[in-house]
Design an enzyme around this catalytic site. Structure first.
Site, mmCIF file in Angstrom:
data_model
loop_
_atom_site.group_PDB
_atom_site.id
_atom_site.type_symbol
_atom_site.label_atom_id
_atom_site.label_comp_id
_atom_site.label_asym_id
_atom_site.label_seq_id
_atom_site.Cartn_x
_atom_site.Cartn_y
_atom_site.Cartn_z
ATOM 1 N N GLU A 5 5.521 -3.499 0.776
ATOM 2 C CA GLU A 5 5.669 -3.304 -0.793
ATOM 3 C C GLU A 5 4.914 -1.819 -0.932
ATOM 4 O OE1 GLU A 5 7.274 -4.892 -2.933
ATOM 5 O OE2 GLU A 5 7.559 -6.815 -2.244
ATOM 6 N N GLY A 45 2.325 2.353 5.248
ATOM 7 C CA GLY A 45 3.490 1.536 5.710
ATOM 8 C C GLY A 45 4.239 1.943 7.122
ATOM 9 N N GLY A 53 0.984 -1.443 0.066
ATOM 10 C CA GLY A 53 0.086 -0.158 0.134
ATOM 11 C C GLY A 53 0.924 1.298 0.073
ATOM 12 N N CYS A 87 1.620 0.563 -8.977
ATOM 13 C CA CYS A 87 2.767 1.174 -8.301
ATOM 14 C C CYS A 87 3.951 1.192 -8.939
ATOM 15 C CB CYS A 87 2.925 0.055 -7.243
ATOM 16 S SG CYS A 87 3.254 -1.486 -7.717
#
Ligand code: NAD
Length: 476
Positions: free
Chosen positions: A221, A204, A199, A255
């Protein structure tokens, strides 16, 4: 979008009940041999095949994604990850012998990959199936019990995944827990052995802070802005086509999508014209009507991206393609902008939408300087046919991953570690690297011979023993 469905939070009592059951079951699951885990993975693979049409429909309802794009960017990634694990799991699980230093003669040592135990996977909405089930494949391969929380923003896909998980596993082995931020924070209170989060970087940090309370290990990630350099030696047609694909697939909500470009002045006009043509080839002159072009996930994200463009334009940026919006459909036409100010949101924030700022440069040191002044990106793309330039770019930047002369395809390469560095992530996933993320590499050493050199150096420290210790330090 259509058939609006929503996700409700799972209450804390239910979460705790599942967690406790998994804690109790973890050693049964963890003792499984490769053949048993492979059976589970094969059943998982079969379920993806059985549910394909429902998965395609769910992704259409959540993101208006074309079934072929769902196959390519969601299903194929999972089936690829499963097949790769099935092929290699026996080797990954095999104890790895390590060499014995002379001073430890008479011993034998090996690395034993044991499961972390009970793990938590928190997933985002942008590739909701791929990024929920991908890490789950690695967690299962490594012999863990897992609780999985998909994003609340893609409820149709979440619903299908829950159905699949319930048909494949008992909740004391794998459980999918639906819900939003409250559910996520409820889960984060529990002492998981590992947390795998995909996310935003800001979230994070919340996850890592929660993990620190129990010293749970983390794989993060995360996101960020992935730069792309197109130098004067690049093939203009290839670069334009592959950048158009990598950027606008999934409506730019990827991403590792190229976030902003640096194109050499020499190919400025040829490249931008080609890029415009490619967008038309992919999505027609009226992308709004194209079945191949998906949508922003919701109105909040639609407005976020639109506001970046509005701000850039009011500050002098030029829209050379796109710039068309349909609020009621969360539609933003594939948009290309030039003359975007470096301090604008478009050049500062992760765009995560179908808008691409194009910068031009004369000297390669210009983009390298800009990239180095920023957070380390998740991906950096190089379009070049000059070995010297490629080497210069790689040596003078850092990135989670790099592709030369293509975009985003490293996600499919399960033999490479996938993940970021610092702001773009901590730890790696995919293939063996995913298996490792969900495993503890336990070092095991056995005294094989009755005689051990260390036995001769135990107290009391006589002159003879001191000499022996000196000798050991000097020679071994
Ligand atoms: P997000 O961080 O908002 O949400 C991800 C998950 O975290 C969701 O399940 C959500 O319910 C949960 N969450 C949200 N806020 C929370 C909070 N305050 N406390 C606890 N849990 C919370 O991310 P997103 O919007 O779903 O996804 C977009 C981001 O993810 C982008 O930044 C993108 O770059 C990144 N991303 C990274 C990768 C990768 O592999 N590195 C892949 C996809 C997306």
């Amino acid at each position: 979008m259509e058939n609006i469905r929503s996700v409700s939070d799972t209450n804390q009592a239910e979460i705790q009940k599942i967690f406790k059951a998994q804690q109790q079951r973890q050693y049964d699951i963890g003792r499984s041999i490769a053949a048993e885990r492979i059976v589970k993975l094969k059943r998982f693979h079969q379920a993806i095949t059985d549910y394909t049409s429902e998965i395609r429909q769910a992704l259409y309802d959540d993101l208006r994604k074309h079934p072929s794009e769902t196959d390519l960017t969601e299903i194929y990634c999972i089936t690829g990850e499963i097949k790769h694990a099935i092929r290699h799991l026996k080797k990954w699980m095999k104890p790895k012998r390590v060499a014995t230093p002379i001073a430890l003669l008479g011993t034998g040592s090996y690395i034993h990959y044991e499961p972390k135990g009970v793990v938590l996977i928190i997933a985002p909405w942008n590739f909701p199936l791929n990024l929920t089930f991908g890490p789950l494949v690695s967690a299962i391969a490594a012999g863990n019990c897992a609780m999985v929380k998909p994003s609340e923003l893609t409820p149709h896909t979440s619903h299908i995944m829950k159905k699949m998980i319930e048909s494949l596993f008992s909740p004391d082995e794998v459980a999918l827990v639906e819900g939003g931020v409250d559910t996520s924070q409820g889960l984060l209170k529990l002492p998981f052995n590992h947390i795998f989060f995909t996310g935003a970087s800001a979230i994070g940090k919340i996850v890592m802070e929660a993990a620190s309370k129990h010293l749970a290990s983390v794989t993060l990630e995360l996101g960020g802005k992935s730069p792309t350099i197109v130098d004067e030696t690049a093939s203009v047609s290839t670069a334009a086509r592959r950048i158009a694909w990598g950027k606008f697939i999934n409506n730019g909500q990827t991403c590792i999508a190229p976030d902003y470009l640096f194109v050499h002045n020499k190919i400025k006009n040829a490249f931008t014209e080609r890029l415009q043509k490619n967008l038309e080839e992919f999505y027609s002159a009226e992308p709004e009507k194209s079945e191949s072009y998906c949508r922003m996930v919701n109105n909040r994200h639609f407005n976020r991206v639109k506001s970046y463009v509005d701000e850039a334009v009011s500050d002098g940026a030029k829209i050379i393609s796109g710039g068309v919006y349909k609020n009621d459909q969360n539609y933003i036409a594939p948009s290309l902008l030039t003359d975007v100010k470096p301090d604008s949101a478009l050049m500062q924030e992760e765009i995560f939408g179908p808008v691409l700022p194009i910068n031009f440069y004369e000297d390669l040191n210009e983009p390298l300087h800009v990239i180095r002044c920023r957070e380390i990106p998740l991906a950096l793309y190089i379009y070049s046919n000059s070995r010297k330039n490629i080497k210069q770019i790689i040596q003078n930047t850092r990135a989670g991953g790099t592709v030369i002369n293509h975009s985003v395809i490293h996600f499919y390469q399960n033999n490479l570690p996938f993940g970021g560095s610092n702001n773009s992530g901590i730890g790696k996933s995919h293939g063996f690297f995913g298996f490792q993320a969900f495993s503890n590499a336990r070092g095991i050493m056995k005294q094989v011979l009755p005689f051990s050199g260390i036995d001769l150096m135990m107290p009391p420290y006589t002159d003879m023993k001191k000499k022996l210790i000196d000798l050991t330090i000097k020679w071994f």
